[in-house]
Structures are given as C-alpha cells and as structure tokens.
Design an enzyme around this catalytic site. Sequence first.
Site, short mmCIF file in Angstrom:
data_model
loop_
_atom_site.label_atom_id
_atom_site.label_comp_id
_atom_site.label_asym_id
_atom_site.label_seq_id
_atom_site.Cartn_x
_atom_site.Cartn_y
_atom_site.Cartn_z
N HIS A 35 0.87 -1.24 0.02
CA HIS A 35 0.01 0.02 -0.11
C HIS A 35 1.00 1.36 0.05
CE1 HIS A 35 -4.09 -1.77 0.39
NE2 HIS A 35 -3.34 -2.68 0.73
N THR A 36 2.03 1.28 -0.52
CA THR A 36 2.94 2.32 -0.74
C THR A 36 2.97 2.65 -2.22
OG1 THR A 36 4.56 0.70 -1.03
CG2 THR A 36 4.48 1.87 0.98
N ASP A 37 2.55 1.92 -3.32
CA ASP A 37 2.70 2.31 -4.67
C ASP A 37 1.87 3.50 -4.95
OD1 ASP A 37 0.45 0.79 -4.51
OD2 ASP A 37 0.90 -0.19 -6.22
N ALA A 126 -5.43 -14.35 -4.61
CA ALA A 126 -4.38 -14.70 -3.74
C ALA A 126 -3.44 -13.80 -3.30
CB ALA A 126 -3.54 -16.29 -4.11
N SER A 130 -2.65 -12.24 -10.15
CA SER A 130 -2.85 -12.43 -11.36
C SER A 130 -3.55 -11.53 -12.35
CB SER A 130 -4.25 -13.61 -11.03
OG SER A 130 -5.26 -13.04 -10.38
N GLU A 163 -7.12 -1.89 -15.56
CA GLU A 163 -7.56 -2.16 -14.32
C GLU A 163 -8.27 -1.08 -13.79
OE1 GLU A 163 -5.07 -4.77 -12.39
OE2 GLU A 163 -6.13 -4.81 -10.65
N ASP A 175 2.19 -4.01 -9.47
CA ASP A 175 2.04 -5.11 -9.83
C ASP A 175 2.41 -5.27 -11.39
OD1 ASP A 175 0.88 -5.48 -7.32
OD2 ASP A 175 -1.03 -5.62 -8.28
C1 GLA Z 1 -2.61 -4.69 -5.05
C2 GLA Z 1 -2.44 -3.35 -5.81
C3 GLA Z 1 -1.28 -2.59 -5.93
C4 GLA Z 1 -0.75 -2.46 -4.44
C5 GLA Z 1 -1.01 -3.47 -3.66
C6 GLA Z 1 -0.63 -3.31 -2.16
O1 GLA Z 1 -1.88 -5.89 -5.39
O2 GLA Z 1 -2.84 -3.94 -7.23
O3 GLA Z 1 -1.15 -1.71 -6.69
O4 GLA Z 1 -1.36 -1.37 -3.78
O5 GLA Z 1 -2.07 -4.15 -3.67
O6 GLA Z 1 0.36 -2.96 -2.17
#
Ligand code: GLA
Length: 385
Positions: A35-37, A126, A130, A163, A175
């Site tokens: 939750h930093t991105d 998960a 994916s 997305e 991701d």
């Molecule tokens: C999901 C989101 C990412 C990121 C993570 C938490 O994977 O797709 O963008 O925010 O949660 O780090």
Amino acid sequence: MSAGTLARGLFLATFGEPPEGVWSSPGRLNLIGEHTDYNEGFALPFAIPQRTAVAAAPRTDGRLVLVSAQRPGVVGLAASELAKGAVAGWAAYPLGVLWAIRELRGEDLFEAGLSLAIASDVPTGAGLSSSAALECATALALNDLAQLRLNRHQLAAAGRRAENEMVGAPTGILDQLASLLSPSDAALLLDCRDGEATPVPLGFAAAGLAVLVADSGVHHHLADGGYAQRRAQCEVAAQVLGVPSLREATPALLAQHRERLGPLLFRRARHVVTENARVLDTVRLVREGEAREIGGLITASHASLRDDFEVSVPELDAIVEAANGAGALGARMVGGGFGGSALALVPRELLPQVSAAIAGTFAARGVPAPPVVEVIPSAPGHRDT
Ligand code: GLA
C-alpha cells in the site's frame, strides 16, 4: 504443462489455426512495501514462477474474440464497440489493455479484429497479481503484433489503466512494473513516484533462506470498497499534512499534525511512512549481506498492515503467528489484503516445521490446507514463441 503450451493448444482448438505468437507474464510476490505504490513510495517485489500466457493472432472479420482455459464460454464483440463499460468480467482485463493502448496511441488498433486464448497458473485472489499477469501478457502481445514499440513502462501503464478504468479497481503500478521489469534472479526496488526500478539481488540461497507462500483461501476483489477507501484515506491524510503524497511525509510531520489528522488517518499515514522506511532498510540489509536480519522488518510490516492500515484478516494473522512460532525469521500478508496469501522467510532447515505449523492453522479452522509453496525470483514477461 506450461501456461504457454496450454494457451497455444486452446487457441488451436478454438480457432482452428495456430496463433501468430504466445506471450506470457508472471505474477509477483511483494517481499515488502505494501500500500505504498499509490502513495508514490517504495516496494520490493519479485516475479514468481507462475505465469499467464496469451496466444494471439489478428482476425479479418472485425471481431474481438477471447477464450480462457480458466473460464467457461467465449467472449466476443465488434472491435468498433470496444469502449469503457462495454466489457465486464475477466475479459475486461485483456480488452481493457487494448482499450488503454488505443487511448495512448490515439488510433483504432486491431479494427480488423483479434483472437486471444488465455491460460494461467497464477492463483486468482491470492494476492499474487493474477490480474497484472494477464494485463502484461496481453500488453506484450499487442505491442508485438501491432509493432508498436512501446517500452515496458508504457505497457505497465496500459495494464494499470485497464485495471483502473475498465475493471474499476483503483490500484497502483506495483504489480504491472513487477511483472514486466523484475530481473530473473533478483527482486526489484521500485520507486513508484517516477517508476525507477533497480534490481536488488536478495542473496537468500547463499544465506540458507527460503520464501514460503501460503494462500489463506480467503479471497478478495480489489474492485470491492476496502482498497479504494484506504487509497482515499491516504489522499486526505496527505492533504491534511500539506504534502503532495504520503511519500513526502515524515514521522516528525505526522507527530506535528496528529490532532488534525485524528486517530484513523494518523494510523493510515503512519503505516505508509513506516512501510517506506522498512523497504529501504530491507534493501540496505540485503545489500550488506545481512539477509537474515530482515525478518523483523517483514513481521513489523504485517503488524502495521494489521493494526494501522487494517487490511489483514484473522486467517492471515494466524498464518503469520504460526510461521513465526515455528522458527520463521519473519512473516506477513502480501498484496492488497482482505484475504490472499502470506509469506514467510524461513531458514531452509526449518521448512518442514514451518509448513506444518501453517497447515495447522487450516486444521484449526476445519478446512483443508492448501499447499505451502516455496517461491524464487523468476523471469519477467516475454514472448514465448
Ligand atoms: C494490489 C494493487 C497494488 C498495490 C497492492 C498493495 O496488489 O494492485 O497496486 O497497491 O495491492 O501494496
């Protein structure tokens, strides 16, 4: 059988001719930096061996036709009808990428049509991305088929836009960058403010360490409200603090504005500020050859996600506690939260004990334990054939 081989076979079986090519991209495991991105901060993911493959070829009848080995049925629509909101369900991910690349280029790509056959061994829900694996494999396929020469940052951005705008999940860029840019044998330090991506060899094998992943079986969907709510809370906290993003916040600034933030926003912001520091501390330690020392940071990340960010669930907490109790150096939930998987950093000689302890948490719940698997950094997205 690999996802690529499956996708090729599915293409042939569905469309009666071989694809023009097969492209695949991996899921990712985020070692630390959750939750930093979307707060323009740091993360340290690596690509996992599980991949999603897309077999593709242009058509001439003006239709977009998709099949997936994981889902029943065939999805089809006129290429001219592709627009935001025109597609729902799993096909919104690959078609969202086509839509996003069309938007980026300002041209109607694949107007004459496109066939896609998809196969994947990345577990869904998960916390192993994916969706990004599917988006990135599609982006690579479209880029090559239409000879667009977009770079990997642009392809990642198209995946994220798909997305965010087609699927409706307000995720960050972690991701997609991990899936497309991870080195085959190292983690990737991501600076999500400018997309800078730096390989970081982890040295786990030399240190006698392994990373285990266990799927809690509690599954989430990021288009559900909790993720978006956390994101919005971070934006409000940054406004209160007077910074462009929480990346710019410091412990001192948080302390100064504690009253104005109120307890909830204070905790949300504290997670982001401390998590960014934990990522950089982790990178420093592995670079110094002290990989065994990062366990405490990993478990501190979990505590912060559980208590300050409140995105863990009891099933994940139980896995983390069990793993650490059996000798893991550290453990934490991974991904967006509200379910998904947990990872554990384990001295190799303790793998059987830690796996058994994790399995015990499922027995306590009365549900069959999923396999607890070891993951190692693996190849990024590429053209398979
Ligand atoms: C999901 C989101 C990412 C990121 C993570 C938490 O994977 O797709 O963008 O925010 O949660 O780090």
